[in-house]
Design a protein around this motif. Structure first.
Motif, short mmCIF file in Angstrom:
data_model
loop_
_atom_site.label_atom_id
_atom_site.label_comp_id
_atom_site.label_asym_id
_atom_site.label_seq_id
_atom_site.Cartn_x
_atom_site.Cartn_y
_atom_site.Cartn_z
N GLU A 1 0.99 -1.38 0.10
CA GLU A 1 -0.20 0.08 -0.27
C GLU A 1 0.91 1.32 0.06
O GLU A 1 1.03 1.90 -0.33
CB GLU A 1 -0.76 -0.17 1.36
CG GLU A 1 -2.01 1.03 1.44
CD GLU A 1 -3.10 1.19 2.21
OE1 GLU A 1 -3.51 2.10 2.54
OE2 GLU A 1 -3.11 0.10 2.93
N ALA A 2 1.94 1.51 1.39
CA ALA A 2 2.29 2.69 0.92
C ALA A 2 3.57 2.50 -0.60
O ALA A 2 4.17 3.52 -0.56
CB ALA A 2 3.67 2.27 2.09
N LEU A 3 3.75 1.67 -0.80
CA LEU A 3 4.74 1.36 -2.94
C LEU A 3 3.07 1.91 -3.30
O LEU A 3 4.12 3.12 -3.95
CB LEU A 3 5.03 0.80 -2.76
CG LEU A 3 6.18 -0.55 -1.71
CD1 LEU A 3 6.99 -2.02 -2.45
CD2 LEU A 3 7.32 0.60 -2.08
N ALA A 4 2.42 1.58 -3.25
CA ALA A 4 1.59 1.79 -4.52
C ALA A 4 1.42 3.48 -4.24
O ALA A 4 0.97 4.85 -5.72
CB ALA A 4 -0.02 1.27 -4.02
N LYS A 5 1.24 4.24 -2.89
CA LYS A 5 1.09 5.69 -2.60
C LYS A 5 2.49 6.28 -3.85
O LYS A 5 1.99 7.31 -3.84
CB LYS A 5 1.12 6.29 -1.43
CG LYS A 5 0.02 5.89 -0.78
CD LYS A 5 -0.05 6.06 0.25
CE LYS A 5 -1.32 5.55 1.45
NZ LYS A 5 -1.58 5.99 2.50
N GLU A 6 3.06 6.05 -3.62
CA GLU A 6 4.83 6.13 -4.75
C GLU A 6 4.69 5.52 -6.28
O GLU A 6 6.00 5.91 -6.20
CB GLU A 6 5.38 5.55 -4.01
CG GLU A 6 6.09 5.96 -2.58
CD GLU A 6 6.47 7.75 -2.02
OE1 GLU A 6 6.47 8.38 -2.38
OE2 GLU A 6 6.10 8.02 -1.07
N GLY A 7 3.94 5.32 -6.24
CA GLY A 7 3.52 4.79 -7.64
C GLY A 7 4.41 3.92 -8.30
O GLY A 7 4.60 3.32 -9.58
N ILE A 8 4.52 2.88 -7.30
CA ILE A 8 5.02 1.49 -7.58
C ILE A 8 4.28 0.48 -7.01
O ILE A 8 4.07 0.32 -5.95
CB ILE A 8 6.63 1.79 -6.23
CG1 ILE A 8 8.12 2.92 -6.77
CG2 ILE A 8 7.51 -0.15 -6.40
CD1 ILE A 8 8.46 2.35 -5.41
N THR A 9 4.44 -0.41 -7.95
CA THR A 9 3.71 -2.17 -7.97
C THR A 9 4.54 -2.43 -7.02
O THR A 9 6.22 -3.62 -7.93
CB THR A 9 2.93 -2.48 -9.27
OG1 THR A 9 1.86 -1.19 -9.56
CG2 THR A 9 1.86 -3.15 -8.99
N LEU A 10 4.11 -3.90 -6.29
CA LEU A 10 5.07 -4.78 -5.97
C LEU A 10 4.99 -5.74 -6.61
O LEU A 10 3.67 -6.65 -5.87
CB LEU A 10 5.03 -5.09 -4.62
CG LEU A 10 6.31 -5.56 -3.90
CD1 LEU A 10 7.71 -5.00 -3.86
CD2 LEU A 10 6.24 -5.15 -2.31
N GLU A 11 4.94 -6.87 -7.43
CA GLU A 11 4.72 -8.22 -7.56
C GLU A 11 5.31 -8.98 -6.93
O GLU A 11 6.41 -9.05 -6.38
CB GLU A 11 5.12 -8.65 -9.04
CG GLU A 11 3.77 -7.54 -9.73
CD GLU A 11 4.02 -7.45 -11.68
OE1 GLU A 11 5.11 -8.45 -11.80
OE2 GLU A 11 3.34 -7.12 -11.82
N ILE A 12 5.50 -10.43 -6.02
CA ILE A 12 5.92 -10.95 -4.97
C ILE A 12 5.95 -12.76 -5.68
O ILE A 12 4.47 -12.81 -5.94
CB ILE A 12 5.34 -10.92 -3.58
CG1 ILE A 12 4.91 -9.26 -3.30
CG2 ILE A 12 5.83 -11.74 -2.98
CD1 ILE A 12 4.04 -9.04 -1.81
N THR A 13 6.36 -12.98 -5.81
CA THR A 13 6.77 -14.78 -6.64
C THR A 13 7.63 -15.31 -5.27
O THR A 13 8.61 -15.06 -4.68
CB THR A 13 7.39 -14.72 -7.73
OG1 THR A 13 7.28 -13.86 -8.52
CG2 THR A 13 7.72 -15.83 -7.97
N VAL A 14 6.79 -15.99 -4.93
CA VAL A 14 6.93 -16.95 -3.67
C VAL A 14 7.46 -17.98 -3.72
O VAL A 14 7.51 -19.20 -4.68
CB VAL A 14 5.58 -17.47 -2.80
CG1 VAL A 14 6.31 -18.41 -1.71
CG2 VAL A 14 4.91 -16.63 -2.10
#
Length: 279
Positions: free
Chosen positions: A58-71
């Motif tokens: 959420e905090a990254l989205a506010k900075e225009g960054i999408t986090l894609e997590i691969t487990v």
């Protein structure tokens, strides 16, 4: 009648032209937004790393960054995927593991920020106390170089074995010089150690795999690394990238968010000492 038809046709053409112009404007705007958006593709083990990363989204989205997590459920693939460029970063390992992996595999992975550490623990299997250790008992330990050393150092600290003086962070079972109870060591890939808990006297586990197995270092372990120990400092879990990407602004922002007070609060509340934020 003819003039009226032409007039209506002209209105339709004008309407289509306006709609087309609006659509084009919308597409141009969308293109600009996509151009500005940033995506970080990161690999992590499920617990606690992927869970902690979810808190950063959420905090990254506010900075225009999408986090894609691969487990991942192993320690090799998230390293090779960063080296090949399939991933931008990984978050699961500590510095000694990354350094050793680079030496052994010829990779170029570097640390861009320490986030937390997980006290290594000795957990009961068929025996509930270290006082119950009997001749020939078996203890399961991770088989990768740095984590096996960490397990053996913890066993040494608790009086079960003695290692060569210079064994240090590269210790293996071959460096054991004193083994009064002739303990057998079952060396397994780290993710597999917890699975033999009902078959061996004790298991020595990485913090994340203990959590995944439903074990708490504070409540379930027989012994664990002290929070102010050199091991805790040495084995801090890091965000790692391929050399040359250390100054990527999105990666810097990721590290900043992971070290934020909000994420630290989440770690402290959720893991109850099994995972500790690194300052």
């Amino acid at each position: 009648m003819k003039n009226k038809t032409l007039k209506n046709l002209g209105k339709k053409i004008a309407t289509v032209a306006v709609a087309t112009a609006l659509a084009l404007t919308s597409l141009v705007g969308c293109g600009e937004a996509n151009k500005e958006a940033k995506v970080i593709k990161i690999g992590a083990t499920a617990t606690p790393h992927a869970e902690i990363l979810e808190q950063a989204k959420e905090a990254l989205a506010k900075e225009g960054i999408t986090l894609e997590i691969t487990v991942f459920d192993d320690y090799v693939l998230p390293m090779t995927a960063v080296e090949s460029g399939e991933l931008d970063a990984n978050y699961f390992a500590h510095v000694p593991y990354v350094d050793q992996f680079n030496v052994e595999q010829g990779t170029h992975i570097v640390n861009v920020g320490g986030i937390h550490y997980e006290p290594f623990g000795i957990y009961p299997g068929t025996k509930k106390s270290l006082d119950e250790v009997a001749e020939g008992d078996t203890i399961a330990v991770p088989n990768d170089t740095t984590n096996e050393a960490r397990a053996l150092l913890l066993l040494e600290a608790n009086g079960l074995i003695k290692l060569k003086d210079d064994a240090g962070l590269t210790a293996t079972v071959n460096d054991i010089v004193e083994n009064p109870k002739n303990i057998n060591f079952e060396e397994l890939e780290a993710a597999q150690v917890a699975r033999v808990i009902d078959e061996v006297a004790f298991v020595v586990l990485n913090g994340n795999y203990a959590l995944a197995a439903g074990l708490s270092v504070g409540k379930d372990s027989i012994a664990f690394e002290a929070s102010d120990s050199e091991a805790a400092k040495t084995y801090v879990n890091i965000v790692a990238v391929k050399e040359g990407n250390e100054n990527n602004e999105a990666i810097k922002k990721l590290v900043e968010v992971l070290k934020s007070d909000d994420v630290k609060k989440f770690i402290n509340e959720k893991y109850d000492g099994a995972v500790v934020p690194f300052n």
